[in-house]
Scaffold this active site. Structure first.
Site, short mmCIF file in Angstrom:
data_model
loop_
_atom_site.label_atom_id
_atom_site.label_comp_id
_atom_site.label_asym_id
_atom_site.label_seq_id
_atom_site.Cartn_x
_atom_site.Cartn_y
_atom_site.Cartn_z
N GLY A 1 -6.75 4.85 -0.69
CA GLY A 1 -8.08 4.88 -0.11
C GLY A 1 -8.90 3.70 -0.58
CE1 TYR B 1 -3.47 2.72 0.30
CE2 TYR B 1 -2.23 3.49 2.20
CZ TYR B 1 -3.22 3.69 1.24
OH TYR B 1 -3.93 4.86 1.24
#
Length: 516
Positions: free
Chosen positions: A63, A56
């Site tokens: 998001g 990530y």
């Protein structure tokens, strides 16, 4: 080391550093330790970027779009895109000092070595600050969760040479032109760097730090104005005796009582409450000033503890850990800062309220113990300070509305991925307005109390030496004393500047010694 240079290292920073950079243009330098930490963390990010597994912030979307794995050839575009798309603020421009605090605090976190940003990006952030280039940031756009995303994005956009910024001369120009004029090369963002520049509580924290600095001055100023009002109303200073406050040992209460007692030392006005119109006790707004002011002081101390913890923090998501892991977390949530921002708005409103009540008492002939109506020269022909109290009341009323907590609200965002947010930026913005209003409210009380003290002096009652010093300094600053009606706004503006700049405190301290 030059006293106007702040060195950014790996172990946080101080509130004084923030104020120096934000308000006073202090230069910023990266320490050698920070450069080493930045380089070490970047090696970890580069190693993860080379692996096929998605990480990530390094090789994924953001998001609610974090499930998409981004191929290497698209990652530079990904970082540019997050900055461009998140620079979505609207409304009036945010003040220069707020943007400088925002930039400096983001640099502080970047320099901690937990974000994976390259040293050259951090250096460019410092270069913008040192060149006096201030990105245009707008009032609306932050929910105070996932950091102050839109405000920080506008700052990151300027690092890329895009968007608008204000130069050191105050002129707004395209950021690319300003960078070129100062010999600063725009940054080309790489893996994780766009996200790392956006994901912090830096705006709300910067505003908290500056509000605390302002409120410290205003609370000491309010202790002085409360003492002046007590004196003008011929009140008793016996309620300020240290033994009375020792049996209710809230620290701030004792400090405020001591400040007031020192201002009143040697007064010929106190202690007359049993003369012509006997009083058993003074009104609450006079007698309980140390309790109210002191409770606010204790709240400032708690807020300063929270600010200190944030200044020692590295707020980002994901973060780079020394053992090589890059881990997602929720440290970007602004709740700790948002709560104290709202708490400060509450105590500031109550301080404004008690100041206004004392002002009204000074102006009301039925409660002022012999002062002329509205402190007017020829009441009826003159209105005196009647409308000054109206202005003060309007400010207090707004303060009460601003005390409604922003942090009690939450609106989900990012397709319900970010389903609870802090609204800390909003809490900070309204606190700034509240602090501005409070300075004006304290200034009106000061203006009324000094006029009342001078009226008493003309009747043969001698004020305390510290009170006289306050009167003399205020008059020298352009706020005139008793007399026939005149254009009042300039006098109130002079009193406001006098209080806001700390000159009231500076005026009495040569007599009282340092006040807390």
């Amino acid at each position: 080391m030059d006293m106007h240079t702040v060195v950014v290292g790996t172990s946080g920073t101080t509130a004084e550093d923030v104020v120096a950079v934000a308000r006073h243009g202090a230069r910023v330098e990266l320490s050698a330790a920070a450069v080493e930490a930045l380089a070490a963390a970047r090696l970890i990010v580069d190693a993860l970027a080379a692996k096929p597994e998605p990480v990530y912030g390094v090789s994924t979307g953001f998001g609610a779009l974090a499930s998409r794995h981004i191929s290497p050839e698209l990652r530079a575009q990904l970082q540019r895109n997050i900055v461009r798309s998140h620079a979505a603020g609207m409304g009036p421009r945010v003040e220069r000092e707020v943007v400088r605090a925002l930039m400096f605090l983001r640099l502080k976190t970047v320099a901690s070595g937990h974000t994976g940003v390259r040293p050259e990006v951090a250096q460019t952030m410092a270069d913008l600050l040192n060149a006096g280039i201030t990105p245009v940031v707008h009032e609306y756009g932050s929910l105070g969760c996932s950091g102050d995303l839109a405000p920080l994005s506008h700052c990151a956009l300027a690092l890329m040479g895009e968007g608008d910024a204000e130069g050191p001369d105050g002129t707004v120009r395209p950021a690319g032109e300003l960078l070129a004029a100062h010999g600063i090369a725009p940054v080309e963002l790489r893996e994780k760097e766009g996200l790392a520049l956006l994901n912090g509580t830096d705006g709300m924290l910067g505003m908290l730090v500056m509000a605390l600095a302002d409120l410290r001055n205003l609370y000491t100023s309010a202790d002085i104005t409360a003492a002046l009002s007590l004196e003008a109303l011929l009140g008793t200073d016996k309620v300020l005796a240290p033994e009375l406050h020792a049996i209710r040992p809230h620290p701030g209460q004792g400090v405020s009582a001591d400040n007031m007692l020192r201002v009143l030392a040697g007064s010929g006005l106190t202690g007359h409450h049993q003369d012509d119109a006997p009083r058993v006790q003074d009104a609450y707004s006079v007698r309980c000033a140390p309790q109210v002011n002191g409770a606010g002081r204790d709240t400032l101390d708690y807020a300063a503890v929270v600010a200190g913890r944030e200044l020692a923090s590295s707020v980002d998501n994901p973060v780079v850990l020394p053992d090589g892991r890059v881990e997602s977390n929720g440290n970007f949530h602004g709740a700790p800062v948002a709560y104290v921002l709202d708490f400060l708005a509450i105590v500031a409103a109550d301080l404004g309220s008690i100041c206004e009540r004392r002002t009204d008492r000074l102006l009301d002939k039925n409660r002022s113990h012999g002062l002329p109506p509205f402190l007017a020269d020829d009441a009826g022909v003159d209105s005196g300070l009647m409308i000054a109290q109206y202005t003060q009341a309007a400010l207090v009323s707004e303060m009460k509305r601003l005390a409604v907590p922003a942090s009690a609200d939450s609106i989900p965002s990012s397709a319900m991925q970010e389903d609870h947010v802090s609204m800390g930026w909003s809490a900070a913005r309204k606190l700034r307005t509240a602090v501005d209003n409070l300075a004006r409210i304290v200034a009106v009380e000061l203006y009324a109390a000094t006029r009342a003290v001078e009226i008493r002096a003309a009747e043969g009652l001698t004020p305390a030496p510290a009170s006289q010093a306050a009167v003399d300094a205020l008059r020298a600053a352009g706020a005139e004393g008793p007399g026939p009606d005149r254009f009042l706004a300039p006098d109130l503006a002079a009193a406001d500047a006098f209080v806001r700049k700390g000159r009231l405190v500076a005026a009495v301290e040569p007599v009282t010694g340092p006040l807390a």
